[in-house]
Design a protein around this motif. Sequence first.
Motif, mmCIF file in Angstrom:
data_model
loop_
_atom_site.group_PDB
_atom_site.id
_atom_site.type_symbol
_atom_site.label_atom_id
_atom_site.label_comp_id
_atom_site.label_asym_id
_atom_site.label_seq_id
_atom_site.Cartn_x
_atom_site.Cartn_y
_atom_site.Cartn_z
ATOM 1 N N GLU A 15 0.814 -1.198 0.000
ATOM 2 C CA GLU A 15 0.000 0.000 0.000
ATOM 3 C C GLU A 15 0.853 1.256 0.000
ATOM 4 O O GLU A 15 0.724 2.115 0.850
ATOM 5 N N TYR A 16 1.746 1.372 -0.955
ATOM 6 C CA TYR A 16 2.521 2.595 -1.094
ATOM 7 C C TYR A 16 2.804 2.840 -2.569
ATOM 8 O O TYR A 16 2.755 1.934 -3.393
ATOM 9 N N ILE A 71 -2.508 8.952 5.497
ATOM 10 C CA ILE A 71 -1.509 8.904 4.432
ATOM 11 C C ILE A 71 -0.211 9.476 5.000
ATOM 12 O O ILE A 71 -0.209 10.522 5.645
ATOM 13 N N PHE A 72 0.884 8.762 4.750
ATOM 14 C CA PHE A 72 2.190 9.166 5.257
ATOM 15 C C PHE A 72 3.121 9.401 4.070
ATOM 16 O O PHE A 72 3.338 8.511 3.262
ATOM 17 N N TRP A 73 3.639 10.604 3.988
ATOM 18 C CA TRP A 73 4.463 11.032 2.863
ATOM 19 C C TRP A 73 5.917 11.113 3.310
ATOM 20 O O TRP A 73 6.217 11.703 4.347
ATOM 21 N N ASN A 74 6.816 10.541 2.521
ATOM 22 C CA ASN A 74 8.253 10.624 2.769
ATOM 23 C C ASN A 74 8.935 11.166 1.524
ATOM 24 O O ASN A 74 8.789 10.599 0.437
ATOM 25 N N LEU A 75 9.659 12.256 1.675
ATOM 26 C CA LEU A 75 10.467 12.810 0.598
ATOM 27 C C LEU A 75 11.909 12.447 0.913
ATOM 28 O O LEU A 75 12.437 12.827 1.958
ATOM 29 N N LEU A 112 9.636 10.212 -3.791
ATOM 30 C CA LEU A 112 8.494 10.506 -2.937
ATOM 31 C C LEU A 112 7.776 9.190 -2.681
ATOM 32 O O LEU A 112 7.299 8.557 -3.616
ATOM 33 N N LYS A 113 7.781 8.750 -1.430
ATOM 34 C CA LYS A 113 7.106 7.510 -1.042
ATOM 35 C C LYS A 113 5.841 7.900 -0.288
ATOM 36 O O LYS A 113 5.899 8.617 0.713
ATOM 37 N N ILE A 114 4.709 7.421 -0.782
ATOM 38 C CA ILE A 114 3.418 7.759 -0.179
ATOM 39 C C ILE A 114 2.786 6.471 0.325
ATOM 40 O O ILE A 114 2.414 5.609 -0.464
ATOM 41 N N ASP A 115 2.696 6.337 1.655
ATOM 42 C CA ASP A 115 2.082 5.166 2.291
ATOM 43 C C ASP A 115 0.626 5.472 2.587
ATOM 44 O O ASP A 115 0.316 6.506 3.170
ATOM 45 N N SER A 116 -0.249 4.535 2.199
ATOM 46 C CA SER A 116 -1.672 4.707 2.432
ATOM 47 C C SER A 116 -2.289 3.354 2.722
ATOM 48 O O SER A 116 -2.018 2.376 2.036
ATOM 49 N N GLU A 117 -3.116 3.287 3.753
ATOM 50 C CA GLU A 117 -3.784 2.031 4.085
ATOM 51 C C GLU A 117 -4.791 1.641 3.014
ATOM 52 O O GLU A 117 -4.959 0.487 2.703
#
Length: 155
Positions: A15-16, A71-75, A112-117
């Motif tokens: 889920e990312y 939603i968790f965003w990592n740059l 850009l990593k976007i984690d979402s359930e």
Amino acid sequence: MAVFKLQLEDFSTNEYELIAIHTTVEVSKLAFLLNKNLNTRFHFLDVIDKKEKREKGSFERYFFSDDKNEIFWNLLENKSVIKGANEQESLFDQFGQIMYLIPEVKKADYILKIDSEENHLDTQKIIQNISEISIVSMSYKIDKNNIKTKSNLIF
């Protein structure tokens, strides 16, 4: 006695989304511009250290948590100048040697990593908004199934 093996895939979720960003600006300025264009609030979180053999690279990480939508965003920086284990080396010994957080996308400056359930992200709209930033030369979705170094994306 039974032996159980745990695989890395047992801990990672699918889920990312991964987006490659090509630009020459510093990560802090890119985070500022993403905040402006994506309505996010990236802030500096930490530095990820990666060691390979006798070499060490450091990658800055900016983070934004959208608690409302989970939603968790990592740059993440994708490139780092290598620092050797030998303290005696001169500046010119290390000139031009680069380590990559995700070597499969060497041309990308940032990931850009976007984690979402839940998979309700409009990735194309996000990429379009990133591409509208004048200093970004290109952005595109990365096929995560082609990434062999997924362990570098576990924080």
